[in-house]
Motif scaffolding. Structure first.
Motif, PDB file in Angstrom:
ATOM      1  N   GLY A   2     -10.825  -0.273  18.611  1.00 19.71           N
ATOM      2  CA  GLY A   2     -11.577  -1.378  17.620  1.00 19.71           C
ATOM      3  C   GLY A   2     -11.986  -0.401  16.608  1.00 19.71           C
ATOM      4  O   GLY A   2     -11.208  -1.731  15.276  1.00 19.71           O
ATOM      5  N   ASN A   3     -12.617   0.761  16.451  1.00 18.66           N
ATOM      6  CA  ASN A   3     -12.423   1.236  15.315  1.00 18.66           C
ATOM      7  C   ASN A   3     -11.329   1.627  14.517  1.00 18.66           C
ATOM      8  O   ASN A   3     -11.679   1.832  13.047  1.00 18.66           O
ATOM      9  N   MET A   4     -10.578   2.060  15.376  1.00 17.65           N
ATOM     10  CA  MET A   4      -8.853   2.172  14.726  1.00 17.65           C
ATOM     11  C   MET A   4      -8.511   1.161  13.686  1.00 17.65           C
ATOM     12  O   MET A   4      -7.793   1.580  12.618  1.00 17.65           O
ATOM     13  N   LYS A   5      -8.635  -0.157  14.782  1.00 21.62           N
ATOM     14  CA  LYS A   5      -7.774  -0.877  13.530  1.00 21.62           C
ATOM     15  C   LYS A   5      -8.534  -0.956  12.589  1.00 21.62           C
ATOM     16  O   LYS A   5      -8.522  -1.293  11.181  1.00 21.62           O
ATOM     17  N   TYR A   6     -10.371  -1.245  12.308  1.00 19.64           N
ATOM     18  CA  TYR A   6     -11.062  -1.748  10.871  1.00 19.64           C
ATOM     19  C   TYR A   6     -10.921   0.015  10.130  1.00 19.64           C
ATOM     20  O   TYR A   6     -11.099  -0.449   8.825  1.00 19.64           O
ATOM     21  N   PHE A   7     -10.398   0.799  10.529  1.00 21.13           N
ATOM     22  CA  PHE A   7     -10.441   1.907   9.645  1.00 21.13           C
ATOM     23  C   PHE A   7      -9.083   2.161   9.226  1.00 21.13           C
ATOM     24  O   PHE A   7      -9.250   2.172   7.881  1.00 21.13           O
ATOM     25  N   GLU A   8      -7.907   1.924   9.332  1.00 21.09           N
ATOM     26  CA  GLU A   8      -6.309   0.931   9.180  1.00 21.09           C
ATOM     27  C   GLU A   8      -6.920   0.392   8.171  1.00 21.09           C
ATOM     28  O   GLU A   8      -6.515  -0.068   7.129  1.00 21.09           O
ATOM     29  N   TYR A   9      -7.924  -0.642   8.162  1.00 21.76           N
ATOM     30  CA  TYR A   9      -7.853  -1.983   7.367  1.00 21.76           C
ATOM     31  C   TYR A   9      -9.114  -1.594   5.637  1.00 21.76           C
ATOM     32  O   TYR A   9      -8.622  -1.551   4.941  1.00 21.76           O
TER      33      TYR A   9
END
Ligand code: OGA
Ligand code: FE2
Length: 532
Positions: free
Chosen positions: A243-250
């Motif tokens: 989840g964090n990874m997606k958020y960071f990429e965003y």
């Protein structure tokens, strides 16, 4: 109802006895003895268990041989009447006895010892307190995490290092305090030690989880992403990390978008660190520098005017033939140190009298006027009256003779013990104008002067520092320092603001006497000018 009262009566003394171990070495030495007793009791248990196993083994071996012979020729074996008798006896009683032995619990002694001692064990609060003390020391003495973890401290006799698990624990404590700066340092250290091959039950996935969050909280998105990637290599299914990874990429993508129009993200970072630095008051920085011995140097011209001398207390009959050694520590405010002014025997007596009464030191809450505990004063202290021991009385007289001030209006002798991390942040000993009630109940006026005995050497840290003027006074067993807190006019001297630096290694014992204004009218007459 009766049971309830009895139970409460039994419990209360324990909860009283048990407060804040980490604030004082004096109390922690009791814990060392407790642990030693427990080890003895544990070894007894091991011995008992070993001798039990030994007996069982012997029986098994004996029976092994016997059954071997018996089964080879059962009829011949039982043809001997003694063998037949013994077989009956074994099965009817001896196997039963062995069963009892196998079932026998050898741990009673140890377990009951544990149960008794457990009441005196430190609790979570103590453990957190000791951990926070470590973090405080790290900041004050500019220690890098690796140095602290490997135990490379100055003046240590018993080197001790932190395991990856210990580092993880410290990181978690910092995390629960929302102190992401220390969380990062300690999680990184834990990871480093694991990467170096330390065998440990600490889990890299957990560590990376905390670490990436702490790094993200401090604004380093790139590093947070890299750490999360590392986590996902170890555990690709990790839900939060995914989840964090997606958020960071965003967020990254959004920032890039914004960066196209303006390129001042670096400026922003700079501003953030600036804000963080500003959080530290200049006084705090000065205090920490002085604690590290990075004193603001006095000019040679001023230094030349500091002397040492033999002092007889202004022709005091008790000191004319045997004057004492006195050294100037500072000129303004004048701080003098007396050498060899309290003997080792007197120190031992004072410590022994104080030990059973040491309790967490308190401070005046300016809002309520009541006494409370505070994070900025971490030590244990006790008050000793001149009536309870000729030694205390003799010490009081000595202070009176050498200061020329009346001690009958002084507070009792305060004995303080600072454990590792123990400190007293910058403060005034006198009551300020905005707190006229501070010493009202004593009826003896303000605290005109402070006398402070050093009753131990301190291996590292633990200086008394005066951040306003840049003075550091290092503890030396058997010496005492003295200064006036008030000008002769009765006005408070703000340059006497001072602090007790955290103890880094060792432990610090001091005792002090706060002298009051009443009784000094002819001994130290007032002047007309306010600030002299
Ligand atoms: C105090 C104090 C200094 C020290 O107790 O008020 O300032 O070095 N102590 O312990
Ligand atoms: Fe003080």
């Amino acid at each position: 109802k009766i049971w309830y009262t009895i139970a409460l009566g039994l419990l209360l003394p324990f909860s009283y006895a048990h407060t804040d171990f980490f604030t004082s070495i004096g109390h922690m030495t009791d814990l060392i003895n407790t642990e030693k007793d427990l080890v003895v009791s544990l070894k007894d248990y091991i011995k008992a268990e070993e001798s039990k196993l030994e007996q069982i083994k012997k029986w098994a071996e004996k029976l092994d041989q016997l059954t071997d012979t018996a089964t080879k020729d059962p009829e011949g074996f039982l043809g001997h009447p003694v063998n037949a008798f013994k077989l009956m006896k074994r099965l009817n009683t001896e196997w039963g006895e062995l069963e009892s032995l196998v079932l026998k619990d050898m741990s009673d002694g140890f377990i009951s010892n544990m149960t008794i001692q457990r009441q005196f064990f430190p609790n979570d609060e103590d453990q957190t307190g000791a951990a926070k003390a470590l973090l405080r020391l790290q900041d004050t003495y500019n220690l890098d995490t690796d140095t602290l973890s490997r135990g490379n401290l100055p003046g240590v006799k018993h080197k001790s290092f932190l395991t990856a698990e210990d580092c993880f624990e410290l990181g978690k404590i910092a995390y629960t305090e929302a102190d992401y700066y220390h969380t990062e340092l300690w999680m990184e250290q834990a990871l480093k030690q694991l990467d170096e091959g330390e065998v440990s039950s600490a889990d890299k996935v957990y560590i990376l989880d905390y670490l990436s969050y702490a790094v993200y909280q401090q604004g380093d998105l790139g590093k947070a992403m890299m750490l999360t990637k590392r986590l996902l290599e170890l555990d690709p299914e990790h839900q939060r990390a995914n989840g964090n990874m997606k958020y960071f990429e965003y967020i990254m993508a959004k920032e890039k978008e914004a960066n196209k129009s303006s390129t001042d993200s670096e400026d922003q970072m700079e501003k953030e660190t600036e804000v963080k630095k500003k959080d530290y008051l200049p006084e705090r920085r000065k205090y920490e520098m002085l604690c590290r011995g990075e004193g603001l140097k006095m000019t040679p011209r001023r230094q030349k005017r500091l002397f040492c001398r033999y002092y007889d207390g202004n022709r005091n009959p008790r000191y004319v033939l045997g004057p004492v050694k006195q050294e100037d520590e500072w000129d303004k405010p004048r701080i003098v140190r007396f050498l060899d002014i309290i003997s080792d025997e007197e120190i031992e007596t004072v410590k022994e009298l104080a030990k059973p009464r040491l309790s967490r030191a308190t401070v005046h809450d300016p809002e309520t006027g009541k006494l409370t505990t505070a994070h900025y004063r971490v030590s244990k202290s006790a008050w000793l009256s001149g009536y309870e021991s000729p030694v205390v009385s003799r010490i009081n007289t000595r202070i009176q003779d050498l200061t020329g001030l009346d001690v009958s209006t002084a507070e009792e002798l305060q004995v303080a013990n600072y454990g590792v991390g123990g400190q007293y942040e910058p403060h005034f000993d006198f009551g300020r104008k905005d707190e006229p009630d501070a010493f009202k109940e004593l009826g003896t006026g303000n605290r005109i002067a402070t006398w402070l005995f050093y009753m131990s050497d301190v291996s590292a840290g633990g200086a008394t520092v005066f951040p306003e003027v840049g003075a550091s006074v290092w503890p030396k067993k058997g010496t005492a320092v003295f200064w006036y807190n008030l000008f002769p006019s009765g006005e408070g001297d703000y340059s006497t603001r001072h602090a007790a630096c955290p103890v880094l290694v060792g432990n610090k014992w001091v005792s002090n006497k706060w002298l009051h204004e009443r009784g000094q009218e002819f001994r130290r007459p007032c002047t007309l000018s306010e600030l002299e």
